[in-house]
Scaffold this active site. Structure first.
Site, short mmCIF file in Angstrom:
data_model
loop_
_atom_site.label_atom_id
_atom_site.label_comp_id
_atom_site.label_asym_id
_atom_site.label_seq_id
_atom_site.Cartn_x
_atom_site.Cartn_y
_atom_site.Cartn_z
N GLN A 195 0.82 -1.21 0.00
CA GLN A 195 0.00 0.00 0.00
C GLN A 195 0.86 1.27 0.00
OE1 GLN A 195 -3.20 0.32 -0.54
NE2 GLN A 195 -3.31 -1.90 -0.81
N SER A 196 2.02 1.18 -0.60
CA SER A 196 2.93 2.32 -0.63
C SER A 196 2.34 3.51 -1.39
CB SER A 196 4.25 1.91 -1.29
OG SER A 196 5.03 3.03 -1.63
N ASN A 197 2.28 4.66 -0.71
CA ASN A 197 1.87 5.89 -1.38
C ASN A 197 2.90 6.34 -2.40
OD1 ASN A 197 -0.65 6.50 0.05
ND2 ASN A 197 0.65 6.80 1.85
#
Length: 336
Positions: A76-78
């Site tokens: 879920q890396s921005n």
């Protein structure tokens, strides 16, 4: 940029300047003026603080004639989502090394990564321990295929990336000159501390009055301080910036919880309470941890950060969706 010995490559990507919003109800409750700089509005799919870093990272990549961006992060890396969006916008290829197994279905930032055309390599725990090597291997394969890769470390945590928040600090100083509040304290979430380093450099270069304070959400405080000082020293050496690491680097420490890979109930409660109180959605992984820490500090030590405080909302709204089950239960609960 001002005071640099030579032009620093930059591509304009962010929708800036981002607005300043006073949180009226929380201000009344806490007895201070609590403001938010809406860096969650720097773009659409590119929204959040990473786009400021990418203005300089991608600027350097394009100066090197790169056609492929390689980076890494959690599922879920921005940052990975922002890299994917920028690559799609500029006609580049995005390659991502993500920690974890392929999910049964895509969600949140990972769904956006794939919609935007990024290729994903899923990393085991063992591979993640040497992820820098993994990215270099990916870069080697890209070169063998005739492409020109540019590697962006996790979260864009480099001295080049820190320039994004030097620019943000300059933007805040300009807003103050044009009538925005002259903040006593400016607070930002810290993973490594690169954004705090950028703001501290801007404070020195612009005369920005407010104290720059970060809230670490993963690394321990001393590690963040060491990184901040190192980045400032690198910037001075590399570009001749007339800056130096301050004698004291201010943090609100002790709010790391279980780190950025886990989210506790209290952080999800912060998301719901702030959404209902101010119509503002925080990211459970980063901003909710830091903002919750700031609120607790203001309640425990009123006046310590001055009368006017600005929290920089660094985005991450798409990260709420993988927490839909827990947030759904809290949304139906009486949190007041």
């Amino acid at each position: 940029m001002a005071a640099a010995a030579a032009p620093i490559p930059r591509v304009e990507l962010a929708y800036a300047p981002t607005p300043l919003l006073k949180l009226e109800r929380l201000s009344a409750e806490l007895g201070v003026e609590l403001w938010v700089k809406r860096d969650d509005l720097t773009g659409l799919l590119e929204t959040g603080n990473k786009i400021r870093k990418l203005e300089f990272l991608v600027g350097e990549a394009l100066a090197q004639r790169a056609d492929t961006l390689i980076t890494c992060g959690t599922l879920q890396s921005n940052c990975c989502r922002a890299v994917s969006a920028v690559a799609a916008r500029l006609g580049l290829k995005a390659l991502l090394a993500l920690k974890g197994a392929p999910p049964a279905e895509y969600d949140g930032n990972l769904l956006l990564d794939r919609l935007l055309g990024a290729d994903v390599r899923y990393c085991t725990e063992l591979e993640w321990e040497k992820v820098d090597q993994v990215m270099q291997e990916m870069a080697g394969r890209a070169r063998a295929a005739g492409r020109t890769p540019y590697v962006i470390p996790e979260s864009g945590a480099t001295v080049v990336g820190a320039l994004g928040y030097l620019a943000c600090g300059q933007e805040i100083a300009q807003q103050v000159r044009h009538g925005a509040p002259d903040f006593d304290t400016i607070v930002i979430t810290a993973f490594s501390g690169g954004s705090q380093a950028g703001l501290l450099m801007a404070k020195q270069l612009t005369g920005l009055r407010g104290e720059i304070v970060s809230v670490p959400i993963a690394w321990d405080g001393e590690r963040v301080r060491a990184y901040v000082a190192d980045v400032i020293e690198q910037a001075c050496r590399r570009w001749g910036l007339t800056v130096k690491a301050p004698a004291e680097i201010h943090l609100l420490d002790g709010y790391q919880g279980t780190g950025r890979t886990d989210v506790r109930r209290e952080e999800l409660e912060t998301v719901v309470r702030v959404a209902r109180r101010e119509g503002l959605v925080l990211d459970p992984v980063y901003t909710a941890k830091a903002f919750g820490g700031l609120l607790e500090h203001l309640r425990r030590e009123p006046g310590h950060l001055g009368r006017r405080i600005c929290f920089i909302h660094t985005g991450g709204v798409f990260s709420i969706y993988p927490f839909r089950e827990a947030l759904s239960r809290l949304a139906d609960a009486d949190l007041w």
